[in-house]
Design an enzyme around this catalytic site. Structure first.
Site, PDB file in Angstrom:
ATOM      1  N   GLN A  81     -10.070  -4.138  -2.970  1.00  0.00           N
ATOM      2  CA  GLN A  81     -11.353  -3.648  -2.476  1.00  0.00           C
ATOM      3  C   GLN A  81     -12.475  -4.030  -3.440  1.00  0.00           C
ATOM      4  O   GLN A  81     -13.540  -4.484  -3.034  1.00  0.00           O
ATOM      5  CB  GLN A  81     -11.280  -2.112  -2.339  1.00  0.00           C
ATOM      6  CG  GLN A  81     -12.581  -1.483  -1.898  1.00  0.00           C
ATOM      7  CD  GLN A  81     -12.942  -1.887  -0.474  1.00  0.00           C
ATOM      8  OE1 GLN A  81     -12.125  -1.798   0.425  1.00  0.00           O
ATOM      9  NE2 GLN A  81     -14.165  -2.348  -0.259  1.00  0.00           N
TER      10      GLN A  81
ATOM     11  N   ARG B 283     -13.454  -8.660   2.251  1.00  0.00           N
ATOM     12  CA  ARG B 283     -12.038  -8.424   1.975  1.00  0.00           C
ATOM     13  C   ARG B 283     -11.247  -9.674   2.305  1.00  0.00           C
ATOM     14  O   ARG B 283     -10.330 -10.062   1.579  1.00  0.00           O
ATOM     15  CB  ARG B 283     -11.514  -7.240   2.818  1.00  0.00           C
ATOM     16  CG  ARG B 283     -12.117  -5.883   2.478  1.00  0.00           C
ATOM     17  CD  ARG B 283     -11.755  -5.401   1.102  1.00  0.00           C
ATOM     18  NE  ARG B 283     -10.322  -5.324   0.887  1.00  0.00           N
ATOM     19  CZ  ARG B 283      -9.554  -4.313   1.282  1.00  0.00           C
ATOM     20  NH1 ARG B 283     -10.085  -3.258   1.864  1.00  0.00           N
ATOM     21  NH2 ARG B 283      -8.242  -4.313   1.051  1.00  0.00           N
TER      22      ARG B 283
ATOM     23  N   ARG C 273       0.882  -1.186   0.000  1.00  0.00           N
ATOM     24  CA  ARG C 273       0.000   0.000   0.000  1.00  0.00           C
ATOM     25  C   ARG C 273       0.902   1.213   0.000  1.00  0.00           C
ATOM     26  O   ARG C 273       1.688   1.411   0.925  1.00  0.00           O
ATOM     27  CB  ARG C 273      -0.904   0.000   1.234  1.00  0.00           C
ATOM     28  CG  ARG C 273      -1.588   1.352   1.452  1.00  0.00           C
ATOM     29  CD  ARG C 273      -2.677   1.334   2.478  1.00  0.00           C
ATOM     30  NE  ARG C 273      -3.836   0.618   1.978  1.00  0.00           N
ATOM     31  CZ  ARG C 273      -5.041   0.662   2.534  1.00  0.00           C
ATOM     32  NH1 ARG C 273      -5.247   1.414   3.619  1.00  0.00           N
ATOM     33  NH2 ARG C 273      -6.051  -0.012   2.034  1.00  0.00           N
TER      34      ARG C 273
ATOM     35  N   HIS D 121      -7.386   0.527  -6.308  1.00  0.00           N
ATOM     36  CA  HIS D 121      -7.596  -0.282  -5.094  1.00  0.00           C
ATOM     37  C   HIS D 121      -8.282  -1.598  -5.504  1.00  0.00           C
ATOM     38  O   HIS D 121      -9.429  -1.855  -5.152  1.00  0.00           O
ATOM     39  CB  HIS D 121      -8.450   0.502  -4.091  1.00  0.00           C
ATOM     40  CG  HIS D 121      -8.408  -0.035  -2.692  1.00  0.00           C
ATOM     41  ND1 HIS D 121      -7.660  -1.134  -2.318  1.00  0.00           N
ATOM     42  CD2 HIS D 121      -9.043   0.376  -1.555  1.00  0.00           C
ATOM     43  CE1 HIS D 121      -7.825  -1.362  -1.020  1.00  0.00           C
ATOM     44  NE2 HIS D 121      -8.660  -0.469  -0.534  1.00  0.00           N
TER      45      HIS D 121
ATOM     46  N   ASP E 222     -17.335   6.945  -1.235  1.00  0.00           N
ATOM     47  CA  ASP E 222     -16.081   6.821  -0.493  1.00  0.00           C
ATOM     48  C   ASP E 222     -15.765   8.199   0.082  1.00  0.00           C
ATOM     49  O   ASP E 222     -16.386   9.204  -0.303  1.00  0.00           O
ATOM     50  CB  ASP E 222     -14.972   6.326  -1.447  1.00  0.00           C
ATOM     51  CG  ASP E 222     -13.644   6.092  -0.731  1.00  0.00           C
ATOM     52  OD1 ASP E 222     -13.637   5.951   0.511  1.00  0.00           O
ATOM     53  OD2 ASP E 222     -12.594   6.048  -1.420  1.00  0.00           O
TER      54      ASP E 222
HETATM   55  N1   CP Z   1     -11.153  -0.209   2.682  1.00  0.00           N
HETATM   56  C1   CP Z   1      -9.878  -0.264   3.082  1.00  0.00           C
HETATM   57  O1   CP Z   1      -8.944  -0.500   2.304  1.00  0.00           O
HETATM   58  O2   CP Z   1      -9.709  -0.044   4.419  1.00  0.00           O
HETATM   59  P1   CP Z   1      -8.339   0.161   5.183  1.00  0.00           P
HETATM   60  O3   CP Z   1      -7.785   1.493   4.778  1.00  0.00           O
HETATM   61  O4   CP Z   1      -8.709   0.118   6.645  1.00  0.00           O
HETATM   62  O5   CP Z   1      -7.396  -0.936   4.819  1.00  0.00           O
HETATM   63  N1  NVA Z   2     -10.014   6.561  -1.107  1.00  0.00           N
HETATM   64  C1  NVA Z   2      -9.589   6.171   0.214  1.00  0.00           C
HETATM   65  C2  NVA Z   2      -9.765   4.709   0.411  1.00  0.00           C
HETATM   66  C3  NVA Z   2      -9.389   4.200   1.760  1.00  0.00           C
HETATM   67  C4  NVA Z   2      -9.532   2.717   1.883  1.00  0.00           C
HETATM   68  C5  NVA Z   2      -8.147   6.585   0.423  1.00  0.00           C
HETATM   69  O1  NVA Z   2      -7.346   6.431  -0.498  1.00  0.00           O
HETATM   70  O2  NVA Z   2      -7.822   7.070   1.510  1.00  0.00           O
END
Ligand code: CP
Ligand code: NVA
Length: 306
Positions: free
Chosen positions: A133, A293, A103, A130, A225
């Site tokens: 997700q 997930r 990440r 992502h 989101d």
């Molecule tokens: N939705 C998601 O990726 O959550 P986190 O940021 O908690 O991993």
């Molecule tokens: N769009 C959000 C998703 C978090 C899981 C971010 O990038 O922070």
């Protein structure tokens, strides 16, 4: 060598097979059928340059339940955070472990890991994608609606990483997707282009625009989101003002089909992108989505590392 850097790396068939595997692994987990032989002896490294609750915990638990081992590697603690190159990190870690989930900020860093490493690379979120997700999201839609084709998913809000990957994922499985964002916050052009190409093959619709009511009209799924993704905290004040007309509240939900479900990748910010009565109301499936997930990522791990 197969990776999951972007959903565009996978064929529609591969996405659907993975969802089937996720369904099977979920069934096994719920019925006490162990699958801890599947990744026995395998190690997954988890590199995080951004915070996480769901991604970190679900990947760690997934590896444990599949009989493997996971290693949390905060980017601040490994040399990557002090300027060691992505390519050297990829070549070094490939000598020790069997897969990497990362990440981070730049999609190109994940692409570079995949280019230089000799092990599968999984994108656990970047500024632009992502994919993990979205596999869980598709599994959730399938559970609630039993199909993809003929359904309309409306994404309302920021044209961010989740929206970009949703476009590609929905188009691959043949679900119509309508995205409504404020001007200046559209999804990235490349993702829209990939999605439109995939939609031609699957026979679905990809529509991007600015009107949240048009997007949500008769939708089967309403998705939003956060307006302030990780790394954009300094823009919060401006974004909140711009995005208010895109809030998912009861008025907007009332334009969708009466049996529409509400989805959100979480973390959610009540009173901003969604009101409490929607996310905590009867149409919300956000915790099933969060649970998936685990199951969807197990399927990804088995596919790539099994
Ligand atoms: N939705 C998601 O990726 O959550 P986190 O940021 O908690 O991993
Ligand atoms: N769009 C959000 C998703 C978090 C899981 C971010 O990038 O922070």
């Amino acid at each position: 060598m197969k990776h999951l850097v972007c959903l565009s790396d996978w064929s529609a068939e591969e996405v659907k097979e993975t969802l089937k595997m996720a369904e099977k692994l979920k069934y096994e987990r719920k019925n006490g059928i162990m699958h801890n032989h599947m990744l026995k002896g395998k190690t997954l490294g988890l590199i995080f340059s951004k915070s996480s609750t769901r991604t970190r915990v679900s990947f760690e638990v997934a590896m444990y339940q599949l009989g493997g081992y996971s290693m949390f590697l905060s980017a601040n603690d490994i040399q990557l955070g002090r300027g060691e190159t992505v390519s050297d990190t990829a070549r070094t870690l490939s000598r020790y472990i069997d897969g990497i989930m990362i990440r981070t900020y730049k999609q190109s860093d994940v692409e570079e890991l995949a280019a230089y490493g000799t092990i599968p690379i999984i994108n656990g979120l970047t500024d632009s994608q992502h994919p993990c997700q979205i596999l869980a999201d598709l599994q959730t839609v399938k559970e609630y609606k039993g199909k993809f084709s003929g359904l309309k998913l409306a994404y309302v809000g920021d044209g961010n990483n989740v929206a970009n990957s949703l476009l590609i994922g929905c188009a691959k499985v043949g679900m119509d997707i309508w995205v409504a964002t404020p001007e200046g916050y559209e999804c990235d052009e490349k993702s829209v282009e990939i999605a439109k190409k995939a939609a031609l093959e699957s026979g679905s619709v990809v529509n991007t625009g600015y009107d949240p009511f048009e997007a949500v009209k008769d939708a089967d799924v309403v998705y939003t989101d956060t307006w302030v993704s990780m790394g954009m905290e300094s823009e919060k004040e401006k974004r909140v003002k711009t995005f208010m007309p895109y809030q998912v509240n009861n008025e907007l939900m009332s334009k969708a089909k009466p049996d529409a479900i509400f989805m959100h990748c979480l973390p959610a910010y009540r009173g901003y992108e969604v009101t409490a009565d929607v996310i905590d109301g009867p149409q919300s499936v956000v915790f099933d989505e969060a649970e998936n997930r685990l199951h969807a990522q197990k399927a990804v791990l088995v596919k790539l590392m099994g």
